[in-house]
Design a protein around this motif. Structure first.
Motif, PDB file in Angstrom:
ATOM      1  N   GLY A   1      -5.142  63.598  58.915  1.00  0.00           N
ATOM      2  CA  GLY A   1      -5.659  64.390  57.804  1.00  0.00           C
ATOM      3  C   GLY A   1      -4.845  65.637  57.556  1.00  0.00           C
ATOM      4  O   GLY A   1      -4.046  66.058  58.396  1.00  0.00           O
ATOM      5  N   VAL A   2      -5.073  66.223  56.380  1.00  0.00           N
ATOM      6  CA  VAL A   2      -4.424  67.469  55.984  1.00  0.00           C
ATOM      7  C   VAL A   2      -5.486  68.400  55.420  1.00  0.00           C
ATOM      8  O   VAL A   2      -6.310  67.980  54.585  1.00  0.00           O
ATOM      9  CB  VAL A   2      -3.337  67.236  54.924  1.00  0.00           C
ATOM     10  N   ASP A   3      -5.493  69.659  55.856  1.00  0.00           N
ATOM     11  CA  ASP A   3      -6.428  70.660  55.365  1.00  0.00           C
ATOM     12  C   ASP A   3      -5.669  71.870  54.837  1.00  0.00           C
ATOM     13  O   ASP A   3      -4.697  72.315  55.465  1.00  0.00           O
ATOM     14  CB  ASP A   3      -7.374  71.101  56.478  1.00  0.00           C
ATOM     15  N   VAL A   4      -6.114  72.381  53.695  1.00  0.00           N
ATOM     16  CA  VAL A   4      -5.526  73.580  53.110  1.00  0.00           C
ATOM     17  C   VAL A   4      -6.643  74.598  52.915  1.00  0.00           C
ATOM     18  O   VAL A   4      -7.694  74.277  52.340  1.00  0.00           O
ATOM     19  CB  VAL A   4      -4.852  73.279  51.757  1.00  0.00           C
ATOM     20  N   SER A   5      -6.441  75.806  53.413  1.00  0.00           N
ATOM     21  CA  SER A   5      -7.456  76.848  53.267  1.00  0.00           C
ATOM     22  C   SER A   5      -6.837  78.094  52.670  1.00  0.00           C
ATOM     23  O   SER A   5      -5.658  78.390  52.883  1.00  0.00           O
ATOM     24  CB  SER A   5      -8.097  77.177  54.617  1.00  0.00           C
TER      25      SER A   5
END
Length: 233
Positions: free
Chosen positions: A55-59
């Motif tokens: 997965g990839v998360d951007v915050s």
């Protein structure tokens, strides 16, 4: 359909500030393998051939968007799950809230598509103990399926002084309850999980846990021990 459209629109709204603040955004990636894919106590891989995921998360500030992918096997055409999610994590006193939306997408079998809304709260102590309560709601379990609620309470705590090489040990446990609307053919059930996590400061983690439900005589809901290796960076 109106509720589905609402959840999708909310996801876009939640994600907009992160996109607008791209210069302040941080990105994290995770990949891993597991002996079995268990979700809320239910086996997502009927042949028990193992799980590969990432997965990839951007915050940006308190806002986040992300995606996560895994193999699945329901004994049907679907063999891939793609999750999309977005949300907002404000902090109020000692509580960090998580208000978001999720979509579980199965490209080979679109009738399995599920949207959820989520509200969760986490309290973390100075000693590292973390307590989380979560509520999820979906207006439709797959195409024309029943609505449902899912409730979960989880705790994790480091084990003082417990290390295996570079891996620090912590304990985790959770209990959840799935409740479908009246008249649904799917069973309401309770599930639980207990296990250990060994993690390094460099982003490696090994989870070993056992999960089970109170549903009898159904292979999908039976208890199972799982080992998972994950790398985050």
């Amino acid at each position: 359909m109106k509720l589905k459209a609402f959840f999708l629109a909310t996801a876009l709204v939640c994600g907009a500030p992160a996109v607008a603040s791209a210069q302040e955004a941080t990105t994290s990636v995770n990949v891993g393998v597991a002996s079995s894919y268990q979700f809320r106590g239910v086996n997502q891989n009927a042949d028990d051939t193992g799980q590969v995921f990432g997965g990839v998360d951007v915050s940006a500030g308190a806002f986040y968007v992300g995606t996560w992918v895994s193999n699945v096997d329901f004994g049907s055409k679907a063999n891939l799950e793609v999750d999309l999610y977005a949300g907002y994590k404000p902090t109020i006193g000692p509580v960090t809230l998580d208000i978001g939306v999720l979509a579980y997408i199965y490209p080979q079998e679109s009738d399995l598509l599920i949207y959820e809304g989520k509200v969760a709260g986490t309290v973390a102590t100075e000693s590292g103990v973390s307590l989380t309560g979560s509520v999820f709601y979906s207006p439709e379990y797959g195409k024309n399926g029943p609505s449902y609620w899912y409730y979960e309470a989880a705790v994790s705590a480091p084990i003082p002084g417990a290390k295996i090489g570079p891996f620090g040990l912590s304990a985790m446990a959770s209990v959840g309850s799935q409740t479908f609307e009246s008249g649904a053919t799917l069973p309401d059930y309770t599930n639980w999980k207990v296990g250990l996590t060994a993690a390094t400061e460099g982003g490696w983690a090994v989870d070993v846990f056992y999960t089970d439900t109170d549903v009898d005589n159904d292979k999908l809901y039976e208890g199972k021990g799982v080992i998972q290796l994950k790398r985050s960076f």
